[in-house]
Design a protein around this motif. Structure first.
Motif, PDB file in Angstrom:
ATOM      1  N   UNK A   1    -107.144 -41.759 -25.409  1.00  0.00           N
ATOM      2  CA  UNK A   1    -105.724 -43.271 -25.106  1.00  0.00           C
ATOM      3  C   UNK A   1    -106.915 -43.893 -24.884  1.00  0.00           C
TER       4      UNK A   1
ATOM      5  N   UNK B   1    -105.415 -44.927 -27.783  1.00  0.00           N
ATOM      6  CA  UNK B   1    -104.434 -45.542 -28.005  1.00  0.00           C
ATOM      7  C   UNK B   1    -103.789 -46.923 -27.497  1.00  0.00           C
TER       8      UNK B   1
ATOM      9  N   UNK C   1    -102.036 -50.641 -28.964  1.00  0.00           N
ATOM     10  CA  UNK C   1    -100.438 -51.039 -28.356  1.00  0.00           C
ATOM     11  C   UNK C   1    -101.505 -52.526 -28.259  1.00  0.00           C
TER      12      UNK C   1
ATOM     13  N   UNK D   1    -101.611 -53.069 -38.612  1.00  0.00           N
ATOM     14  CA  UNK D   1    -101.008 -51.474 -37.868  1.00  0.00           C
ATOM     15  C   UNK D   1    -100.713 -51.208 -39.293  1.00  0.00           C
ATOM     16  N   UNK D   2    -100.590 -50.247 -40.125  1.00  0.00           N
ATOM     17  CA  UNK D   2     -99.480 -49.942 -40.729  1.00  0.00           C
ATOM     18  C   UNK D   2    -100.128 -49.017 -41.980  1.00  0.00           C
TER      19      UNK D   2
ATOM     20  N   UNK E   1     -93.007 -49.429 -42.959  1.00  0.00           N
ATOM     21  CA  UNK E   1     -93.694 -49.922 -41.257  1.00  0.00           C
ATOM     22  C   UNK E   1     -92.789 -50.715 -39.913  1.00  0.00           C
TER      23      UNK E   1
ATOM     24  N   UNK F   1     -98.920 -36.347 -23.200  1.00  0.00           N
ATOM     25  CA  UNK F   1     -99.837 -37.289 -24.127  1.00  0.00           C
ATOM     26  C   UNK F   1    -101.365 -36.579 -24.647  1.00  0.00           C
TER      27      UNK F   1
ATOM     28  N   UNK G   1    -103.099 -40.319 -17.243  1.00  0.00           N
ATOM     29  CA  UNK G   1    -104.333 -40.548 -18.449  1.00  0.00           C
ATOM     30  C   UNK G   1    -105.839 -40.325 -17.219  1.00  0.00           C
ATOM     31  N   UNK G   2    -106.562 -40.534 -18.782  1.00  0.00           N
ATOM     32  CA  UNK G   2    -107.292 -40.517 -17.459  1.00  0.00           C
ATOM     33  C   UNK G   2    -108.318 -41.555 -18.078  1.00  0.00           C
TER      34      UNK G   2
ATOM     35  N   UNK H   1     -98.474 -44.804 -21.432  1.00  0.00           N
ATOM     36  CA  UNK H   1     -97.485 -45.931 -21.377  1.00  0.00           C
ATOM     37  C   UNK H   1     -97.183 -44.790 -23.151  1.00  0.00           C
TER      38      UNK H   1
ATOM     39  N   UNK I   1     -96.526 -45.612 -26.102  1.00  0.00           N
ATOM     40  CA  UNK I   1     -97.273 -45.528 -26.908  1.00  0.00           C
ATOM     41  C   UNK I   1     -98.101 -44.314 -26.899  1.00  0.00           C
ATOM     42  N   UNK I   2     -98.301 -43.361 -26.241  1.00  0.00           N
ATOM     43  CA  UNK I   2     -99.287 -42.626 -26.091  1.00  0.00           C
ATOM     44  C   UNK I   2     -98.698 -41.370 -26.150  1.00  0.00           C
TER      45      UNK I   2
ATOM     46  N   UNK J   1     -92.654 -46.128 -37.018  1.00  0.00           N
ATOM     47  CA  UNK J   1     -93.248 -46.738 -38.383  1.00  0.00           C
ATOM     48  C   UNK J   1     -94.090 -47.631 -37.881  1.00  0.00           C
ATOM     49  N   UNK J   2     -96.030 -46.612 -37.633  1.00  0.00           N
ATOM     50  CA  UNK J   2     -97.046 -47.877 -37.494  1.00  0.00           C
ATOM     51  C   UNK J   2     -97.168 -48.071 -39.254  1.00  0.00           C
TER      52      UNK J   2
END
Lengths: 379, 164
Positions: A19, A22, A26, A33-34, B57, B106, B120-121, B135, B137-138, B163-164
């Motif tokens: 994370x 992560x 973000x 990033x793709x 993407x 997550x 999360x930590x 979040x 996204x995680x 899609x990343x």
């Protein structure tokens, strides 16, 4: 209950580490990033359930897959340095470097214009197009890594998204040469081994890995229309063949200076039989003056058909068998090659001395000279 | 039903018939994969969602999971679990639950919690460990739990990823 899918290797086992990554991802812009083109993204859902009595039943799954498409991106072109060439000499050769920045392989059409100034128009010659491989990082690359991991491109070719052994790829601005490509379809990844370890800075997941290639373009000189030189200003553009066709034009046009051969002439005189020459001197009647006429080609290219014509002024009489020539400014009169009136392009008619050797002697290389000596007596 | 070791084939056949006759849930699931494209939808919205075979993407994909119980007994505690596909990122608040309990993970399915409780930590520079709300996204997994799917009943849940 446990998920039926393979755990994602990009999400590290440690949730803390995962994370932190992560959070970094973000904050980065999504444009950077793709996922690489031709990557197959598979989603698998699993349903576990019990019967009315609470007994677990066999899980059922369903999957769906999408293939990631190419997002075309303008490929930056280098701006070759300025050059000077000779009119009529070898064409200028410009070497361009082009680097892919898309998430997959793409072909770029190449076009170029040469804008003439003081020189006739010419047409540059260059390849019609160039294809560059491209992918993105599936796993973050760390400094010192001997290889990078990218998404599998869903085919059995030896190349991964156009990148193969010997390809030069750019990761985070630094070029690397590919020494091997290993595909791992089961893991949906491929490993690209580099001849040198990742240097500079680590690169995040999704960073574009673009192939870099060079191509050459030749630009003929054209003919200088006035003065001693002209310029061809060359501007080359690479346009993606994938809609909407993003294009890049070299940032700084390459100026090619075209030089016309330029011959200058000097004339010196000797009153001591050719031992020393000066721009002016004094001498008594009856003294034989030795003239030294030097034609110097100041251009980069050869001047052909260099010819001398010298009309003797009044009070001077040409002296036979005094004509000599040399192709080095340092050659003395004594060391120069004798000329015979009426041959080798050397003629004397009345008071007019003409030397038009033609051929090799009449061709003066760029920076070279042709020297004519002859004697005349003061009446 | 429990089936013990059978010595007699005739008896086995008899039991099999009995088993077939016994009520059983049979859940099936399918995924529909949609992509938002320009162009009006039948309902007049400026964009429409169409089945997707490929994506660029940045594209948002919607996964619609249809489930149904084609058996003749209610399925209990049906858990629909879907890892967020690699190469995509969960879109915040896109988990449509249609009234069923939705939880997220997550950490690749080790722990599950509703969106607002998922933490999360983070190891701080001083070495202390701090818990933070995850979040979206995680998220690594999404899960719906349907306490009972009656025989013949069906439903659908969905979520979206970018899609990343």
């Amino acid at each position: 209950m446990k998920p039926s899918t393979v755990l994602d290797p990009s999400r590290a086992p440690s949730r803390v580490a995962a994370f932190i990554l992560g959070a970094l991802a973000l904050t980065a812009t999504s444009a950077v990033a793709s996922t690489a083109a031709n990557t197959v993204i598979t989603n698998t859902a699993t349903v576990n359930y019990n019967d009315a009595g609470g007994a677990a039943q066999a899980a059922v799954t369903a999957s769906a897959a999408v293939t990631v498409t190419l997002v075309p991106s303008a490929a930056p072109l280098s701006s070759p340095p300025v050059q000077t060439i000779a009119q009529g000499g070898p064409a200028a050769t410009l070497t361009y470097t082009i680097t892919g920045t898309a998430n997959g392989p793409d072909t770029y059409n190449l076009s170029s214009t040469a804008t003439p100034a003081n020189v006739s128009a010419v047409t540059p010659t260059l390849p019609a197009n160039i294809t560059l491989g491209g992918t993105t990082l599936a796993v973050a690359a760390n400094v010192g890594d001997p290889s990078i991991t990218v998404p599998y491109d869903n085919n059995g070719l030896a190349t991964i998204n156009g990148i193969g052994i010997g390809s030069v790829i750019v990761v985070g601005g630094n070029p690397y040469t590919v020494s091997s490509v290993t595909k791992n379809a089961a893991a949906n990844t491929a490993t690209i081994t580099l001849t040198g370890a990742i240097a500079g800075a680590g690169q995040a997941i999704g960073t574009v890995v673009g192939e870099r290639k060079t191509f050459t373009e030749t630009v003929p000189s054209g003919t200088v229309t006035s003065g001693s030189s002209g310029t061809q200003t060359v501007s080359t553009t690479a346009t993606s063949t994938t809609a909407p066709g993003p294009a890049t034009t070299q940032t700084t046009p390459t100026v090619i200076t075209v030089q016309r051969p330029t011959v200058t002439v000097t004339k010196l005189v000797s009153v001591d039989g050719g031992a020393t020459f000066n721009a002016s001197a004094t001498a008594a009647p009856g003294v034989v003056l030795i003239y030294k006429i030097t034609a110097t080609n100041g251009a980069a290219t050869s001047a052909t058909s260099v010819a001398f014509t010298d009309v003797l002024p009044a009070y001077l009489t040409y002296q036979v068998i005094t004509g000599r020539f040399a192709t080095s400014a340092a050659t003395t009169y004594a060391g120069a090659t004798a000329l015979t009136e009426g041959s080798g392009g050397y003629t004397v008619s009345g008071s007019t001395v003409t030397y038009n050797p033609g051929g090799a002697t009449g061709t003066v290389a760029g920076g070279g000279v042709l020297v004519l000596f002859f004697g005349a007596k003061i009446n | 039903m429990p089936v013990s070791i059978l010595l007699n084939s005739a008896l086995a056949a008899t039991l099999a018939i009995a088993g077939a006759a016994q009520a059983k849930p049979r859940v099936v699931v399918s995924i529909q994969q949609l992509k938002e494209v320009a162009g009006p939808s039948p309902s007049g919205k400026p964009t429409s969602w169409v089945p997707a075979a490929n994506a660029s993407p940045g594209d948002v994909l919607e996964y619609v999971l249809h489930y149904s119980n084609q058996g003749d007994e209610a399925a209990k505690n049906a858990v629909i679990e879907d890892p967020i596909p690699k190469g995509t990122t969960f879109v915040a608040a896109s988990g449509a639950d249609a009234g069923v309990e939705i939880t997220f993970s997550n950490d690749n399915g080790k722990t599950w919690a509703p969106a607002v409780k998922l933490t999360y930590e983070v190891k701080l520079p001083g070495g202390a460990v701090e818990r933070r709300v995850a979040t979206p996204s995680g998220y690594t997994h999404v899960r719906w739990t349907v306490s009972s799917v009656p025989a013949g009943a069906s439903g659908q849940v969905s979520f979206r990823v970018r899609v990343n």
